[in-house]
Design an enzyme around this catalytic site. Structure first.
Site: not given
Length: 469
Positions: A80, A179, A155
């Site tokens: 990420k 997330s 996320s």
């Protein structure tokens, strides 16, 4: 493009490389070709590591020399874009950090590299990792590979979409309230949020409030979660919360054969839950009976007294807002997304409400502690509904309108309490979207929930399903 390679899990790829049935270069090229073919539709990958192919060539040379190989030798992985990667852009989903290139790796990245993994690329996220959709002003919006008009969540939605679409076999995401688990459920992959502190947050932004943040693996298989977590777990001497050195048993061996006490819970405690989601949780619970485990429907009174999502909200607004103010100071509107503006518009939580939220969090921890005196595992929904359209402001669940932030109702309790949880697919909605279940364990009981997840994986016919891109 080698379909077998792009949909193999990391464990299988490592085995093929170790036995010289395939080279790290072949594996890397297969994933780079897949990115080129499908990323324009999905927009999960935001930066490709410049040295990915060269690193694969070095890994191939090690194999040819007969060097000692790590458990992930030659296997590509993604991370990420809030997780620092040395000499590879980490822009945190915002024009404010456009072009930012760290000098060092986050602890989690360094540990996967030490195990032989090769950083392939960085994946999309909402600005500041703050949002339930992966969309931002710098790198745009990520789409769900199963249906491009729907969200892969946030996320860590770029990470989940990349793995689901065959662009990456393994990745790292972060989790503040949903997330890694929510995006996994949206896209039909698996993920693990370990016990708080098991994996250091060093080199990951934002770091505050770290007592709610987690970093964890996202993958295609439960054995990959186990393999990756074994590399990631343990203190690094920099993150003060990462203090547990308890040995990790991967949970997928013969040592977990005793009958387990399993409870499953859909309502009450999480707000309304879609009927197809509820049926999937019940089906997962029933499947465990076939393995000789004791299974029953349960209630947790603490979840009914204190709605965990509300507790989380009252805690994190006061704790995170100063960081938003500092980061966005002096920035123009075209540099700051609607989520940051929304956060900045929220009033501070009054001190008396904040203290009450802290006490409520303690009551929730006590409630789970009491539950785990009687049971080994808890099965719940991950999300109250399957994936939904981009930009929705509310969900309609069983005829009841629910604010879109209610998507975090079943995941946020594990951030408030720090308990570990696995997200994995166990069902399919009427419109062919994945439905996940959440497997919750007691403090530092990752071995137990990995064991249970491996049983459900065996019982599920869905693990070999892939999006048609």
């Amino acid at each position: 493009m080698d379909t077998e390679l792009i949909y193999s899990d990391a464990t299988k790829l490592a085995e093929l490389i170790r036995t010289r049935e395939v080279s790290p270069v072949e594996v890397m090229k297969a994933h780079l070709d897949r990115i080129e073919a499908v990323n324009p539709k999905v927009n999960a990958i935001v930066t490709i590591a410049d040295d990915a192919l060269k690193s694969a060539e070095k890994a191939e040379a090690s194999v040819q020399r007969g060097d000692e190989l790590g458990p992930l030798h030659g296997v590509p992985f993604t991370a990420k874009d809030s997780i620092d990667t040395a000499m590879v852009r980490t822009q945190r989903g915002t024009p404010i950090f456009r072009g930012r290139t760290p000098d060092t790796d986050a602890t989690s990245v360094a540990r996967l590299k030490k195990a032989g993994g090769i950083l392939l690329a960085k994946t999309n996220l909402p600005e500041f990792s703050y949002g339930i959709e992966s969309d931002n002003l710098l790198t745009g919006r990520t789409n769900n590979p199963w249906n491009l008009s729907l969200t892969p969540g946030g996320s860590s939605g770029g990470e989940s979409a990349a793995i689901a679409a065959g662009m990456s076999p393994l990745g790292l995401g972060t989790d503040l309230a949903i997330s890694v688990r929510g995006p996994a459920a949206h896209t039909g992959i698996v993920s693990l949020k370990g016990t708080h502190g098991r994996v250091p947050m060093t080199g990951i932004w934002p770091r505050e409030p770290r007592r709610l943040w987690h970093v964890g693996p996202m993958a295609r298989s439960i054995r990959d979660l186990s393999l990756a977590f074994a590399q990631l777990a343990g203190p690094d001497g920099q993150d003060g919360y990462s203090s547990s050195a308890i040995p990790f048993d991967n949970g997928i061996g013969s040592s977990n054969k005793r009958p387990l006490r399993v409870g499953w819970l859909v309502e009450p405690g999480f707000g309304p839950i879609d009927r197809e989601v509820a049926a999937t949780v019940k089906a997962a619970a029933e499947a465990l009976k076939d393995y000789g485990h004791t299974v029953e429907s349960v209630r947790i009174p603490a979840l009914e007294r204190d709605f965990a999502l509300d507790v989380f909200s009252r805690l994190h607004v006061l704790e995170m807002k100063p960081g938003f103010v500092e980061t966005t100071a002096g920035r123009s509107e075209d540099e700051v997304s609607y989520m940051a503006r929304f956060m900045l518009s929220l009033p501070d939580t009054p001190a008396v409400e904040y203290i009450e939220a802290v006490q409520a969090a303690e009551r929730l921890r006590d409630g789970y502690a009491e539950y785990f005196q009687r049971y080994d595992v808890l099965l719940t929904p991950v999300l109250p509904t399957p994936s939904f359209s981009h930009g929705q402001g509310e969900l309609l669940i069983n005829g009841q309108a629910v604010n879109i932030l209610g998507i975090m109702s079943a995941t946020s309790p594990l951030n408030v309490t720090g308990l570990p949880g696995i997200s994995m697919r166990f069902g399919t909605s009427h419109d062919e979207m994945p439905i996940g279940v959440q497997i919750v364990g007691n403090w530092q009981a990752e071995s137990t929930i990995l064991h249970v997840a491996s049983l459900l994986e065996q019982a599920s016919p869905l693990r070999d399903m892939h999006p048609n891109l």
